[in-house]
Write a protein that holds these residues in place. Structure first.
Motif, short mmCIF file in Angstrom:
data_model
loop_
_atom_site.label_atom_id
_atom_site.label_comp_id
_atom_site.label_asym_id
_atom_site.label_seq_id
_atom_site.Cartn_x
_atom_site.Cartn_y
_atom_site.Cartn_z
N PRO A 110 14.61 -7.37 10.92
CA PRO A 110 13.45 -6.48 11.11
C PRO A 110 12.97 -5.88 9.80
N GLY A 111 11.66 -5.64 9.71
CA GLY A 111 11.07 -5.00 8.55
C GLY A 111 11.24 -3.49 8.62
N VAL A 112 10.59 -2.80 7.70
CA VAL A 112 10.72 -1.35 7.58
C VAL A 112 9.36 -0.70 7.84
N ASP A 113 9.26 -0.02 8.98
CA ASP A 113 8.01 0.67 9.34
C ASP A 113 8.19 2.18 9.46
N THR A 114 9.39 2.63 9.77
CA THR A 114 9.64 4.03 10.09
C THR A 114 10.86 4.53 9.32
N ARG B 22 0.84 -1.19 0.00
CA ARG B 22 0.00 0.00 0.00
C ARG B 22 0.87 1.24 0.00
N HIS B 23 0.52 2.22 -0.81
CA HIS B 23 1.36 3.42 -0.93
C HIS B 23 1.25 4.33 0.29
N ALA B 24 0.06 4.47 0.83
CA ALA B 24 -0.19 5.48 1.87
C ALA B 24 0.06 4.94 3.27
N ALA B 25 1.24 4.41 3.55
CA ALA B 25 1.58 3.96 4.89
C ALA B 25 1.65 5.17 5.83
N SER B 26 1.03 5.08 7.00
CA SER B 26 0.92 6.25 7.87
C SER B 26 2.26 6.69 8.43
N ARG B 27 3.12 5.73 8.82
CA ARG B 27 4.39 6.10 9.45
C ARG B 27 5.50 6.37 8.44
N LEU B 28 5.32 5.88 7.21
CA LEU B 28 6.34 6.07 6.18
C LEU B 28 5.64 6.14 4.82
N PRO B 29 5.03 7.28 4.51
CA PRO B 29 4.28 7.40 3.25
C PRO B 29 5.15 7.04 2.04
N GLY B 30 4.52 6.36 1.09
CA GLY B 30 5.25 5.94 -0.10
C GLY B 30 6.26 4.86 0.18
N LYS B 31 6.08 4.11 1.27
CA LYS B 31 7.09 3.14 1.71
C LYS B 31 7.53 2.16 0.62
N PRO B 32 6.62 1.56 -0.16
CA PRO B 32 7.08 0.56 -1.14
C PRO B 32 8.07 1.13 -2.17
N LEU B 33 8.05 2.45 -2.35
CA LEU B 33 8.92 3.06 -3.35
C LEU B 33 10.19 3.66 -2.76
N ARG B 34 10.32 3.62 -1.45
CA ARG B 34 11.54 4.14 -0.82
C ARG B 34 12.72 3.27 -1.24
N ARG B 35 13.86 3.90 -1.45
CA ARG B 35 15.02 3.20 -2.00
C ARG B 35 15.86 2.55 -0.92
N ILE B 36 16.29 1.34 -1.20
CA ILE B 36 17.35 0.67 -0.45
C ILE B 36 18.41 0.33 -1.48
N GLY B 37 19.55 0.98 -1.39
CA GLY B 37 20.50 0.88 -2.48
C GLY B 37 19.92 1.57 -3.71
N ALA C 155 13.56 5.59 10.61
CA ALA C 155 14.74 5.00 11.27
C ALA C 155 14.97 3.57 10.78
N ASP C 156 13.88 2.82 10.58
CA ASP C 156 14.00 1.46 10.05
C ASP C 156 14.60 1.48 8.64
N LEU C 157 14.20 2.47 7.86
CA LEU C 157 14.71 2.57 6.50
C LEU C 157 16.21 2.85 6.51
N GLU C 158 16.65 3.71 7.41
CA GLU C 158 18.08 3.99 7.52
C GLU C 158 18.85 2.73 7.93
N ARG C 159 18.27 1.99 8.88
CA ARG C 159 18.92 0.74 9.31
C ARG C 159 18.98 -0.25 8.16
N ALA C 160 17.91 -0.35 7.37
CA ALA C 160 17.89 -1.27 6.23
C ALA C 160 18.93 -0.87 5.19
N GLU C 161 19.09 0.43 4.99
CA GLU C 161 20.12 0.89 4.04
C GLU C 161 21.51 0.49 4.51
N ARG C 162 21.77 0.63 5.80
CA ARG C 162 23.09 0.22 6.33
C ARG C 162 23.29 -1.29 6.16
#
Length: 261
Positions: A237-241, A14-29, A243-250
């Motif tokens: 861990p998955g990506v909800d926030t 879903r695109h409209a995630a409340s804690r991280l809008p546009g989450k599926p399209l956020r980049r990892i690498g 901070a999670d996205l930053e951890r996933a990138e690392r």
């Protein structure tokens, strides 16, 4: 467990995630998160990988991939509802085994994805899921980390955001370290057959589900069984926030650095 080669992985995105809008399209690498998840599902050996989404931009991000994109109503309440809509659109048979892999699990291990499909076949229950022991008290008390208690046959008794079971003596004395294996963290991956998925999503939200905001409680309150087994490999861990996205990138950079040239 029995080896199961015939299953579908469905990924609600879903695109409209409340804690991280546009989450599926956020980049990892270099790639969007949803593409990482889809690759994990493909590596698990699913005969079909379906991304159930409500946004054309997510479909565009998957263009050229061996993935089926299923467009669904943005107003659907849950990922299970989105997958049920795909089952109707794509004409899946009632006996088809579907693994619901959350769209925010970019490092989900293929072995774990296969394991939950195999568990469903072996257990003979309506639904199957995985769990792992907690390793620290901070996560045990985190309401975002869901806990599960199972009976001696491996069937779920209850899921909660609270730390269950409540160890009366050790909790009273604040003696939780080291943690015992009795505290299990629920890993939010499910397997069910299409026929049960349709019955489940046709049920109204139950009282316990509304209290805990956990849709699997609708299954238990209706009297159905959920098999729970230890995950064969760790689920990062998955990506909800953010901070999670930053951890996933690392984590992704560490994987890339360790990869053979």
């Amino acid at each position: 467990m029995t080896s199961t080669a015939d299953f579908i992985v469905a990924i609600p995105a879903r695109h409209a995630a409340s804690r991280l809008p546009g989450k599926p399209l956020r980049r990892i690498g270099e790639d969007p998160l949803v593409l990482h998840v889809a690759r994990r599902a493909l590596a698990a050996g699913a005969r079909q990988v379906v991304v159930a989404t409500d946004d054309a931009r997510i479909a565009e991000a998957l263009a050229g991939q061996p993935v089926t994109v299923c467009m669904t109503d943005p107003d659907l309440a849950s990922g299970s509802d989105r997958i049920a809509a795909c089952a109707d659109q794509l004409g899946w048979d009632e006996a088809t085994v579907v693994v619901n892999l959350q769209g925010d699990e970019p490092f989900a291990p293929p072995e774990g994805i296969r394991a939950v499909a195999e568990l469903l076949e072996d257990a003979g229950t309506e639904m199957a899921t995985l769990a792992a022991p907690f390793t620290d008290t901070e996560t045990l008390f985190d309401p975002n980390a869901v806990k599960v208690v199972a009976d001696a046959q491996g069937h779920a008794l209850y899921f909660s955001r609270a730390p269950i079971p409540w160890h009366r003596d050790r909790m009273a004395q604040d003696q939780l370290s080291p943690l015992e294996p009795g505290w299990l963290r629920h890993i939010g991956i499910y397997a069910y057959r299409v026929g049960f998925l349709r019955r489940f999503t046709a049920l109204p939200p139950a009282r316990l589900e509304r209290l805990e905001a956990l849709e699997q409680l609708r299954v238990l309150e209706a009297g159905y069984r959920i098999a729970v087994a230890p995950t064969p490999v760790a689920f990062p861990p998955g990506v909800d926030t953010p901070a999670d996205l930053e951890r996933a990138e690392r984590h992704w950079l560490e994987i890339a650095a360790a990869a053979p040239i």
